[in-house]
Design an enzyme around this catalytic site. Structure first.
Site, PDB file in Angstrom:
ATOM      1  N   GLU A   1     -11.450   3.231   5.464  1.00  0.00           N
ATOM      2  CA  GLU A   1     -10.434   4.213   6.123  1.00  0.00           C
ATOM      3  C   GLU A   1     -11.341   5.259   6.927  1.00  0.00           C
ATOM      4  O   GLU A   1     -11.232   5.238   7.905  1.00  0.00           O
ATOM      5  CB  GLU A   1      -9.747   4.738   5.112  1.00  0.00           C
ATOM      6  CG  GLU A   1      -8.460   5.764   5.113  1.00  0.00           C
ATOM      7  CD  GLU A   1      -7.491   6.428   4.384  1.00  0.00           C
ATOM      8  OE1 GLU A   1      -8.336   6.678   3.333  1.00  0.00           O
ATOM      9  OE2 GLU A   1      -6.574   7.045   4.603  1.00  0.00           O
TER      10      GLU A   1
ATOM     11  N   HIS B   1      -9.283   0.937  -1.659  1.00  0.00           N
ATOM     12  CA  HIS B   1      -9.312   1.524  -0.388  1.00  0.00           C
ATOM     13  C   HIS B   1     -10.805   1.679   0.204  1.00  0.00           C
ATOM     14  O   HIS B   1     -11.750   1.919  -0.707  1.00  0.00           O
ATOM     15  CB  HIS B   1      -8.963   3.175  -0.481  1.00  0.00           C
ATOM     16  CG  HIS B   1      -7.510   3.352  -0.569  1.00  0.00           C
ATOM     17  ND1 HIS B   1      -6.676   2.651  -1.591  1.00  0.00           N
ATOM     18  CD2 HIS B   1      -6.588   4.145   0.178  1.00  0.00           C
ATOM     19  CE1 HIS B   1      -5.509   3.224  -1.480  1.00  0.00           C
ATOM     20  NE2 HIS B   1      -5.516   4.151  -0.547  1.00  0.00           N
TER      21      HIS B   1
ATOM     22  N   ASP C   1       1.787   3.922   2.725  1.00  0.00           N
ATOM     23  CA  ASP C   1       0.748   4.688   2.159  1.00  0.00           C
ATOM     24  C   ASP C   1       1.307   5.900   1.139  1.00  0.00           C
ATOM     25  O   ASP C   1       1.583   5.697   0.406  1.00  0.00           O
ATOM     26  CB  ASP C   1      -0.475   5.508   3.255  1.00  0.00           C
ATOM     27  CG  ASP C   1      -1.853   5.672   2.628  1.00  0.00           C
ATOM     28  OD1 ASP C   1      -1.928   5.413   1.507  1.00  0.00           O
ATOM     29  OD2 ASP C   1      -2.586   6.366   3.556  1.00  0.00           O
ATOM     30  N   ASP C   2       1.612   7.176   2.189  1.00  0.00           N
ATOM     31  CA  ASP C   2       2.190   8.254   1.474  1.00  0.00           C
ATOM     32  C   ASP C   2       3.209   8.807   2.241  1.00  0.00           C
ATOM     33  O   ASP C   2       3.285   9.622   3.127  1.00  0.00           O
ATOM     34  CB  ASP C   2       1.149   9.221   1.540  1.00  0.00           C
ATOM     35  CG  ASP C   2      -0.227   9.045   0.619  1.00  0.00           C
ATOM     36  OD1 ASP C   2       0.186   8.875  -0.660  1.00  0.00           O
ATOM     37  OD2 ASP C   2      -1.166   8.485   0.978  1.00  0.00           O
TER      38      ASP C   2
ATOM     39  N   HIS D   1       0.893  -1.232   0.029  1.00  0.00           N
ATOM     40  CA  HIS D   1       0.076  -0.057  -0.018  1.00  0.00           C
ATOM     41  C   HIS D   1       0.692   1.235  -0.263  1.00  0.00           C
ATOM     42  O   HIS D   1       1.270   1.660   0.874  1.00  0.00           O
ATOM     43  CB  HIS D   1      -1.039  -0.111   1.253  1.00  0.00           C
ATOM     44  CG  HIS D   1      -1.879   0.918   1.223  1.00  0.00           C
ATOM     45  ND1 HIS D   1      -3.068   0.952   1.746  1.00  0.00           N
ATOM     46  CD2 HIS D   1      -1.951   2.035   0.539  1.00  0.00           C
ATOM     47  CE1 HIS D   1      -3.949   2.069   1.817  1.00  0.00           C
ATOM     48  NE2 HIS D   1      -2.934   2.999   1.207  1.00  0.00           N
TER      49      HIS D   1
ATOM     50  N   HIS E   1       1.428   4.870  -2.270  1.00  0.00           N
ATOM     51  CA  HIS E   1       1.082   5.752  -3.575  1.00  0.00           C
ATOM     52  C   HIS E   1       2.485   6.456  -4.002  1.00  0.00           C
ATOM     53  O   HIS E   1       3.110   6.899  -3.322  1.00  0.00           O
ATOM     54  CB  HIS E   1       0.018   6.702  -3.001  1.00  0.00           C
ATOM     55  CG  HIS E   1      -1.185   6.252  -2.502  1.00  0.00           C
ATOM     56  ND1 HIS E   1      -2.306   6.024  -3.226  1.00  0.00           N
ATOM     57  CD2 HIS E   1      -1.426   5.604  -1.358  1.00  0.00           C
ATOM     58  CE1 HIS E   1      -3.310   5.571  -2.622  1.00  0.00           C
ATOM     59  NE2 HIS E   1      -2.898   5.284  -1.464  1.00  0.00           N
TER      60      HIS E   1
HETATM   61  N1  ADE Z   1      -4.496   8.687  -1.981  1.00  0.00           N
HETATM   62  C1  ADE Z   1      -3.355   8.728  -1.369  1.00  0.00           C
HETATM   63  N2  ADE Z   1      -3.319   8.288  -0.144  1.00  0.00           N
HETATM   64  C2  ADE Z   1      -4.468   8.063   0.203  1.00  0.00           C
HETATM   65  C3  ADE Z   1      -5.435   7.515   1.185  1.00  0.00           C
HETATM   66  N3  ADE Z   1      -4.814   7.172   2.596  1.00  0.00           N
HETATM   67  N4  ADE Z   1      -6.647   7.367   1.169  1.00  0.00           N
HETATM   68  C4  ADE Z   1      -7.385   7.545  -0.064  1.00  0.00           C
HETATM   69  N5  ADE Z   1      -6.665   8.115  -1.151  1.00  0.00           N
HETATM   70  C5  ADE Z   1      -5.308   8.229  -1.034  1.00  0.00           C
HETATM   71 ZN    ZN Z   2      -3.712   4.678   0.384  1.00  0.00          ZN
END
Ligand code: ADE
Ligand code: ZN
Length: 336
Positions: A196, A193, A274-275, A13, A15
């Site tokens: 969340e 996703h 994630d990011d 996971h 991006h």
């Molecule tokens: N795009 C990038 N990170 C995300 C996240 N945590 N949830 C939804 N979309 C995303």
């Molecule tokens: Zn994500």
């Protein structure tokens, strides 16, 4: 104490646009003659104070605006893959958001050629394998997603799966059922996703309507015991992102994260970043900080690494080889 960084693992996971570090944003902006809203790297980083998913997405889409050329996408992915290798990642399944680029006039081919060249070079030079997962932005229309799927068809062999991301609440998986039906018919695997910010009903829809192989996040699944039993019985993995969940206030603090409860419930939970450029840590930091905050045992950490391999889209022989490596490392840590 086992060395969580050294453990072989898969990142499931991630991006790619969320790995865009401020230093690289400035470098590429200068190269492309783009003026940024923030005067310095420090000022940009200081803006990374989020209250929820949308407040993050606003700044995330702004950062990626400077990406213009194949070389930009290549540099972005190469920077991530180098960091991943340094943290024990042996295989990465990498999300990208084509609409965030094509909607600004960048050709689909520019994005995919740059990313896939970086993945191929990293496999050759660094020994890390990787796949691309194309995500649809769920706050855009189903029609836009279908057009994006059609644009991707000439690059079918470069993309292992389709996914669904961006603003969750109000954009349920059901909105994309026809697109995902078509994607599966074209041979793509599916992920989404769900759970969340949205409730367990979003996870149910992802399973029943989109036929996902994994659920991205899925933290809120724990609110529904029948759903937990379904995920457990079918060994459907959840790609959990602990530091992201804290930054976006899905949980109050790391010590409150339900990851340990998920493991104890027999769920195939995995740890991911994630990011990472926005949330303060790559996968290694997610492992180390979460293990410390939740008091995870060495067995828990080894289970998380094994889950990441099990839930990945690599072949069974490669999975077996990585399981064996994890077991050897665990055995030597136990006897040290
Ligand atoms: N795009 C990038 N990170 C995300 C996240 N945590 N949830 C939804 N979309 C995303
Ligand atoms: Zn994500």
């Amino acid at each position: 104490m086992i060395d969580a960084i050294a453990l072989p693992k898969a990142e499931l996971h991630l991006h790619i646009e969320g790995t865009f570090e401020p230093e690289l944003i400035f470098e590429i902006a200068a190269r492309n003659g783009v003026t940024l809203k923030y005067p310095t790297v420090e000022a940009l980083r200081a803006a990374y104070e989020f209250t929820d998913l949308q407040s993050f997405l606003d700044i995330y889409y702004e950062g990626m605006n400077v990406l213009r050329t194949e070389r930009d996408y290549y540099d972005l992915a190469t920077a991530y893959l180098r960091r991943a290798v340094a943290q024990g990642v042996r295989h990465a399944e990498i999300f990208f958001d084509p609409q965030a680029h094509t909607d600004r006039g960048i050709a689909f081919g520019t994005v995919i050629e740059g990313l896939s060249a970086a993945l191929a070079d990293a496999r050759r030079d660094l020994g890390i394998t990787s796949h691309l997962i194309m995500c649809f932005l769920r706050d855009l229309s189903a029609q836009s997603a279908m057009e994006t799927l059609e644009r991707a068809l000439p690059y079918r062999d470069r993309i292992v799966a389709v996914g669904l991301d961006s603003a969750e609440v109000g954009n349920p998986p059901s909105k994309f059922q026809a697109v995902f039906d078509r994607a599966r018919a074209e041979g793509f695997l599916t992920v989404a996703h769900a759970g969340e910010e949205g409730g367990p009903e979003y996870v149910w829809e992802a399973l029943d309507l989109l036929h996902v192989s994994r659920v991205d996040h899925g933290v809120r699944s724990l609110e529904d015991p029948v759903l937990v039993e379904r995920l457990r019985r079918q060994r459907i993995a959840l790609t959990i992102c602990p530091l992201s969940n804290v930054k976006l206030r899905v949980v109050d603090k790391l010590a409150d994260h339900p990851l340990k409860k998920m493991l104890d419930a027999g769920l195939v939970a995995t740890v991911n970043s994630d990011d990472p450029a926005y949330f303060g840590g790559y996968v290694g930091e997610n492992f180390v900080q979460t293990a410390a905050a939740l008091g995870l045992s060495d067995d828990d950490v080894v289970t998380l690494a094994k889950h990441s391999i099990e839930a990945s889209f690599i072949d069974d022989v490669s999975k077996r080889a990585l399981f064996d490596e994890i077991e050897r490392l665990a055995a030597s840590a136990a006897s040290a």
